[in-house]
Design an enzyme around this catalytic site. Structure first.
Site, mmCIF file in Angstrom:
data_model
loop_
_atom_site.group_PDB
_atom_site.id
_atom_site.type_symbol
_atom_site.label_atom_id
_atom_site.label_comp_id
_atom_site.label_asym_id
_atom_site.label_seq_id
_atom_site.Cartn_x
_atom_site.Cartn_y
_atom_site.Cartn_z
ATOM 1 N N GLY A 475 0.835 -1.194 0.000
ATOM 2 C CA GLY A 475 0.000 0.000 0.000
ATOM 3 C C GLY A 475 0.863 1.234 0.000
ATOM 4 O O GLY A 475 2.089 1.153 0.086
ATOM 5 N N GLY A 477 0.935 5.043 1.838
ATOM 6 C CA GLY A 477 0.330 5.975 2.772
ATOM 7 C C GLY A 477 0.467 7.380 2.237
ATOM 8 O O GLY A 477 0.803 7.589 1.067
ATOM 9 N N GLY A 478 0.225 8.334 3.114
ATOM 10 C CA GLY A 478 0.327 9.718 2.697
ATOM 11 C C GLY A 478 1.730 10.082 2.267
ATOM 12 O O GLY A 478 1.929 10.973 1.452
ATOM 13 N N SER A 479 2.680 9.372 2.793
ATOM 14 C CA SER A 479 4.056 9.793 2.567
ATOM 15 C C SER A 479 4.975 8.701 2.088
ATOM 16 O O SER A 479 6.147 8.946 1.835
ATOM 17 C CB SER A 479 4.597 10.344 3.886
ATOM 18 O OG SER A 479 4.220 9.476 4.939
ATOM 19 N N GLU A 481 5.608 4.484 0.363
ATOM 20 C CA GLU A 481 5.150 3.249 -0.296
ATOM 21 C C GLU A 481 5.597 2.109 0.591
ATOM 22 O O GLU A 481 6.720 2.124 1.086
ATOM 23 C CB GLU A 481 5.875 3.059 -1.632
ATOM 24 C CG GLU A 481 5.346 3.848 -2.772
ATOM 25 C CD GLU A 481 6.183 3.614 -4.025
ATOM 26 O OE1 GLU A 481 7.082 2.775 -4.013
ATOM 27 O OE2 GLU A 481 5.911 4.298 -5.006
ATOM 28 N N VAL A 482 4.739 1.120 0.761
ATOM 29 C CA VAL A 482 5.149 -0.052 1.532
ATOM 30 C C VAL A 482 5.058 -1.267 0.622
ATOM 31 O O VAL A 482 4.035 -1.492 -0.032
ATOM 32 C CB VAL A 482 4.290 -0.237 2.799
ATOM 33 C CG1 VAL A 482 4.764 -1.435 3.597
ATOM 34 C CG2 VAL A 482 4.356 1.014 3.670
ATOM 35 N N LYS A 496 9.325 -0.155 3.807
ATOM 36 C CA LYS A 496 8.712 1.165 3.666
ATOM 37 C C LYS A 496 9.725 2.091 3.009
ATOM 38 O O LYS A 496 10.857 2.217 3.483
ATOM 39 C CB LYS A 496 8.319 1.686 5.050
ATOM 40 C CG LYS A 496 7.488 2.939 5.041
ATOM 41 C CD LYS A 496 6.892 3.168 6.433
ATOM 42 C CE LYS A 496 6.130 4.465 6.523
ATOM 43 N NZ LYS A 496 5.415 4.584 7.792
ATOM 44 N N ASP A 619 -1.614 9.350 15.843
ATOM 45 C CA ASP A 619 -2.374 8.894 14.669
ATOM 46 C C ASP A 619 -2.894 7.479 14.914
ATOM 47 O O ASP A 619 -2.787 6.599 14.063
ATOM 48 C CB ASP A 619 -1.481 8.949 13.426
ATOM 49 C CG ASP A 619 -2.282 8.844 12.130
ATOM 50 O OD1 ASP A 619 -3.527 9.016 12.190
ATOM 51 O OD2 ASP A 619 -1.683 8.579 11.075
HETATM 52 N N1 LIG Z 1 4.999 -3.697 8.578
HETATM 53 C C1 LIG Z 1 3.986 -3.712 7.731
HETATM 54 N N2 LIG Z 1 3.476 -4.872 7.311
HETATM 55 C C2 LIG Z 1 2.438 -4.900 6.459
HETATM 56 N N3 LIG Z 1 1.838 -3.801 6.002
HETATM 57 C C3 LIG Z 1 2.303 -2.613 6.387
HETATM 58 C C4 LIG Z 1 3.398 -2.488 7.264
HETATM 59 N N4 LIG Z 1 3.652 -1.199 7.475
HETATM 60 C C5 LIG Z 1 2.743 -0.521 6.766
HETATM 61 N N5 LIG Z 1 1.925 -1.356 6.109
HETATM 62 C C6 LIG Z 1 0.816 -0.991 5.247
HETATM 63 O O1 LIG Z 1 1.262 -0.052 4.295
HETATM 64 C C7 LIG Z 1 0.335 0.977 4.116
HETATM 65 C C8 LIG Z 1 0.982 2.345 4.375
HETATM 66 O O2 LIG Z 1 1.761 2.268 5.529
HETATM 67 P P1 LIG Z 1 1.974 3.471 6.555
HETATM 68 O O3 LIG Z 1 0.684 3.728 7.257
HETATM 69 O O4 LIG Z 1 3.123 3.163 7.419
HETATM 70 O O5 LIG Z 1 2.353 4.639 5.602
HETATM 71 P P2 LIG Z 1 2.134 6.144 5.838
HETATM 72 O O6 LIG Z 1 2.737 6.834 4.703
HETATM 73 O O7 LIG Z 1 2.613 6.508 7.164
HETATM 74 O O8 LIG Z 1 0.562 6.198 5.776
HETATM 75 P P3 LIG Z 1 -0.395 7.208 6.440
HETATM 76 O O9 LIG Z 1 0.332 8.465 6.588
HETATM 77 O O10 LIG Z 1 -1.567 7.286 5.501
HETATM 78 O O11 LIG Z 1 -0.797 6.607 7.765
HETATM 79 C C9 LIG Z 1 -0.799 0.674 5.051
HETATM 80 O O12 LIG Z 1 -1.811 0.037 4.326
HETATM 81 C C10 LIG Z 1 -0.254 -0.278 6.047
HETATM 82 O O13 LIG Z 1 -1.245 -1.190 6.504
#
Ligand SMILES: Nc1ncnc2c1ncn2[C@@H]1O[C@H](COP(=O)(O)OP(=O)(O)OP(=O)(O)O)[C@@H](O)[C@H]1O
Length: 827
Positions: A475, A477-479, A481-482, A496, A619
């Site tokens: 997926g 997130g806002g900032s 790619e995972v 990430k 958050d």
């Molecule tokens: N360790 C992990 N294992 C499996 N999926 C993960 C893991 N870390 C993050 N994800 C998935 O990846 C996606 C984005 O991760 P994350 O929330 O860390 O990113 P972000 O950029 O901080 O997002 P946001 O700012 O929208 O919360 C989410 O769908 C989350 O469930």
């Protein structure tokens, strides 16, 4: 056979003229069929159907082929595709046009061949087959098999045949000289790999066709059989040779890895040795190695893949051979083991690989990726591992993956415990474009890229020198790619990737700070574990670590990235809840309280850990709790804040969370309240978010779900007089718990330690009854004595006694009270 459809069908029984015996010889189809049967059983890859009928179309075609090719019918195989040398195409002189074939010679050849074949059959036909040594081209495997067999027969025979021929008195111009010349020719053809199989086959064919006497032939074949018997170990060994050939062929067809084995004709041992070196070199080359080994073996497991590049060139033959012979056992394995010690493990330890290894790595890893795509329900690691030759099993080789920086043994346990079947479908989304790229990778852009970089960045991530192969995007997130990735020791991780370019320094600071928090929280249960990380912009990291970044103006200009290798979560709480509510949809059932307690407790424990570490997450939402091996773990500390002073509140500057879970104070952060105090967000803000999560777990929606726009939410959440709607609940404690979390006044909200002791989680134990059974019994005894004359009193007392002393009797307090009341009246 193809290309010669105009030949007349062979008669079921034909009479040929034997020039030696000068009498007609009957060619009996039965004998042909016997030969076919023999070969069916002696070669594992023969079609069983071929022996089931004497006059099948296959049989007739084989007869035709025998006429056409001067070859024994018996060793024919079903058409397969295979690889042979390309360097030297068959010379024109060595291939006679069919039109000028001497029909008489043809008949003689067939006769001789049949005799040879029957002779060979009686000696079990233990012919080891050496794989072709170099060059790649696709030809009719029928030809190849024939040539390989002929080649093998000729190769070990060389000294004995030569000796035998010499003993018969060689001389220029005579038949023996011719034979010797031919034998030499055949042997040299093998030794130099010139003319390769075609020449050898032709040489052998010519040899047979030029034999002038049956006696000589017989003598030759006796010797030949001796050689066969001594040179070939057993049928299994041949099968293994076939399979090693198959593996090599697969490798070649994937990546054009001709250079690995080119340059000389090798015996089977040499080839295995080379193959072993190739694998070992790639093993040292990092992540790719697992793919290399896996893929070569995966070949047999990927037969149904229409997109798998390995398979496209490997059809019937590889399947049957792979089915018939397992790499893990048998002589081939012995050979592989034998060559392993000589393999240079340190050769490519620096991470730079030879181009061909890189090409091979990509090609084979592409097979791995494709395998994963094809077989989504299976564990790629398992498949990889099970298909490895024993001595090439990939372990936690420090040269491949260094997990020494793990704080505890927690993270490595992730390995193999996360079957992809448990992963939500979204996790398993493999990028189709990527897999297409994988297919092209062996020869296309990927090759050149890998030459430059030693790995293809489209297929791999490199974090601190260790490669992680992409399995798919989880997926974004806002900032960030995972991605779901696999390490060289076959452990699944989440990677990430955060792009820094263009972000303001405060945000970049926040990202780097997340690493700091995760480092701080290593080894803590219910917190996602950071396995490794890299900030490509070292200056940025240094500045962040020294705290000189947070107030810097401007944006990051350099093309930097942050990579974080994390434990992989199977599913997040948001998906779990959606699933749970889908199950309940339409039924009157409410959420299972024990399920609720189980996960709520873990949520509290996770947040308690960070609050104890003076970190406010800011958050908290269901999506930020991941299920890892049955436990919920907290992720995403991107906007978490450390509590700097002893005050419980902290200043917030930028992002303040996700709207539906945001506390009233988060909306009004840094403003002043009615008393003129600055509104700050601290631990109670997280508690509010937890209240919203619990509300969603209980009711299936967030408390302000009906307010859809930002402003509507803002208005209602920041209004101290707004009353949250709570539908009636069977358990009053649950309602109380919700209210304790969602108190508008942050000072009224409970803290985590209190919440962990809330009656919903720790139901109050009912107070003990004032008297023990012993005391009651004594009391009864007294009553009995006082009512000694009263039969009814006696009866009641004995009843009571029985009830109190029987461990199985469950006497309610009500029952006891009633009995005692009756007794009381009697006394
Ligand atoms: N360790 C992990 N294992 C499996 N999926 C993960 C893991 N870390 C993050 N994800 C998935 O990846 C996606 C984005 O991760 P994350 O929330 O860390 O990113 P972000 O950029 O901080 O997002 P946001 O700012 O929208 O919360 C989410 O769908 C989350 O469930």
């Amino acid at each position: 056979m193809e290309g010669e459809p105009d030949l007349p069908a062979a008669p079921a029984e034909a009479k040929f003229f034997n020039p030696v015996q000068s009498r007609p010889i009957n060619i009996n189809p039965d004998s042909i069929n016997l030969s076919r049967s023999f070969n069916t059983t002696s070669t594992s890859n023969s079609s069983s159907s071929s022996s089931s009928s004497r006059y099948t179309p296959d049989f007739v075609r084989d007869i035709q082929a025998a006429f056409k090719r001067h070859r024994p019918v018996a060793v024919m195989h079903r058409p397969v595709r295979n690889v042979v040398h390309q360097r030297e195409t068959p010379k024109e002189s060595s291939i006679r046009p069919r039109s000028i074939l001497d029909s008489k010679k043809c008949k003689e050849d067939i006769l001789q061949s049949r005799r040879i074949q029957s002779q060979r059959c009686s000696n079990n036909d233990n012919v080891p087959i050496t794989p072709p040594s170099d060059g790649v081209t696709t030809v009719d495997a029928h030809d190849v098999n024939m040539k390989l067999i002929n080649t093998q027969r000729d190769q070990p025979t060389k000294p004995k045949i030569n000796d035998a021929v010499a003993s018969l008195g060689p001389g220029p111009g005579n038949a023996l000289g011719e034979i010797q010349r031919k034998v030499h020719f055949s042997s040299n053809a093998i030794a130099t790999s010139c003319g390769a199989d075609d020449q050898m086959a032709t040489g052998t064919g010519d040899l047979l066709s030029h034999m002038d006497s049956l006696a000589l032939t017989e003598k030759m074949m006796v010797m030949d059989n001796q050689v066969d018997t001594s040179a070939a170990a057993n049928q299994d060994w041949r099968n293994h040779n076939l399979q090693s050939m198959e593996m090599e062929n697969s490798l070649r067809s994937e990546g054009g890895i001709t250079s690995v084995l080119t340059g000389r004709a090798m015996g089977d041992h040499d080839q295995l040795h080379q193959f072993g070196n190739f694998l070992q070199n790639d093993l040292n080359n990092a992540m790719t190695q697992s793919s290399v080994v896996g893929s070569s073996c995966v070949t047999s497991t990927l037969m149904n893949s229409s997109s798998a590049p390995v398979i496209n060139s490997t059809t019937y033959c590889s399947q049957s051979e792979a089915d018939g012979a397992q790499l893990e056992t048998g002589p081939a394995e012995g050979k592989m083991n034998a060559v392993q010690p000589s393999c240079s493990l340190s050769k490519n330890a620096g991470g730079e690989s030879a181009p061909q290894s890189a090409v091979a790595s990509q090609a084979i890893s592409s097979a791995l990726a494709t395998a994963m795509e094809v077989n989504k329900s299976s564990d790629p690691c398992k498949e990889l591992k099970t298909s490895l030759p024993l001595n090439y099993s990939i372990t936690k080789d420090s040269s491949l993956v260094d997990n020494s920086n793990l704080v505890n043994g927690d993270v490595p346990n992730v390995k193999s415990q996360l079957p992809p079947s448990d992963v939500p479908p979204s996790d398993m989304k493999l990028e189709n474009s990527k897999s297409e790229k994988l297919e092209r990778g062996a020869t296309g852009k990927a090759t050149s890229t890998s030459r430059k970089k030693s790995y293809d960045p489209d297929l791999f991530f490199k974090v601190n020198g260790k490669l992680y192969q992409r399995l798919g995007k989880i997926g974004s997130g806002g900032s960030s790619e995972v991605h779901k990735v696999i390490s060289s020791d076959c452990t699944i991780y989440a990677l990430k990737k955060i792009k820094l370019k263009g972000r303001d320094y405060a945000t970049a600071f926040g990202f780097c700070q997340e690493i700091g928090y995760l480092n701080k929280l290593r080894g803590k249960n219910n917190i996602i574990q950071l396995v490794d990380y890299e900030v490509t912009d070292k200056t940025l990291l240094r500045e962040v670590m020294h705290g000189s970044m947070s107030n810097k103006e401007g944006r990051v200009r350099d093309d930097g990235f942050i990579y974080m290798v994390l434990e992989h979560g199977e599913i997040d709480l948001a998906h779990m809840l959606a699933q749970k509510w889908r199950e309940l949809d339409g039924s009157n059932a409410t959420i299972d309280e024990n399920w609720l307690r189980f996960y709520w407790q873990q949520i509290l424990q996770a947040v308690n850990i960070i609050h104890e570490e003076r970190i406010v997450h800011s958050d908290l939402k269901p999506a930020n709790f991941l299920l890892v091996r049955g436990s919920l773990k907290l992720i995403d500390f991107g906007i978490a804040k450390a509590i700097m002073s002893d005050t419980t509140n902290i200043q917030r500057d930028s992002q303040v969370g996700t709207l539906s879970y945001m506390s009233p104070e988060a909306f009004m952060c840094n403003e002043t309240d009615a008393n003129g105090n600055t509104i700050k967000c601290g631990r109670p803000s997280d508690i509010w978010s937890l209240g919203c999560i619990l509300y969603q777990m209980v009711y299936g929606r967030t408390p302000f779900a009906e307010y859809r726009t930002f402003w509507a939410k803002f208005k209602v959440i920041t209004d101290p007089n707004h009353e949250i709607t709570y539908e009636p609940l069977p358990n009053p404690w649950l309602l109380d718990l919700l209210q304790k979390c969602l108190a508008w006044d942050r000072n009224e909200r409970w803290r985590i330690p209190q919440l962990l002791q809330h009656p919903f989680l720790v139901p109050p134990v009912p107070p003990k009854s004032p008297s023990t059974p012993d005391q009651l019994c004594t009391l009864l005894q007294l009553i009995v004595e006082s009512t000694a004359d009263d039969q009814k009193g006696d009866l009641l007392c004995s009843q009571l006694h029985g009830m109190l002393t029987d461990p199985n009797a469950s006497v309610s307090r009500d029952q006891l009270r009633k009995l005692l009341q009756i007794l009381n009246r009697l006394v």
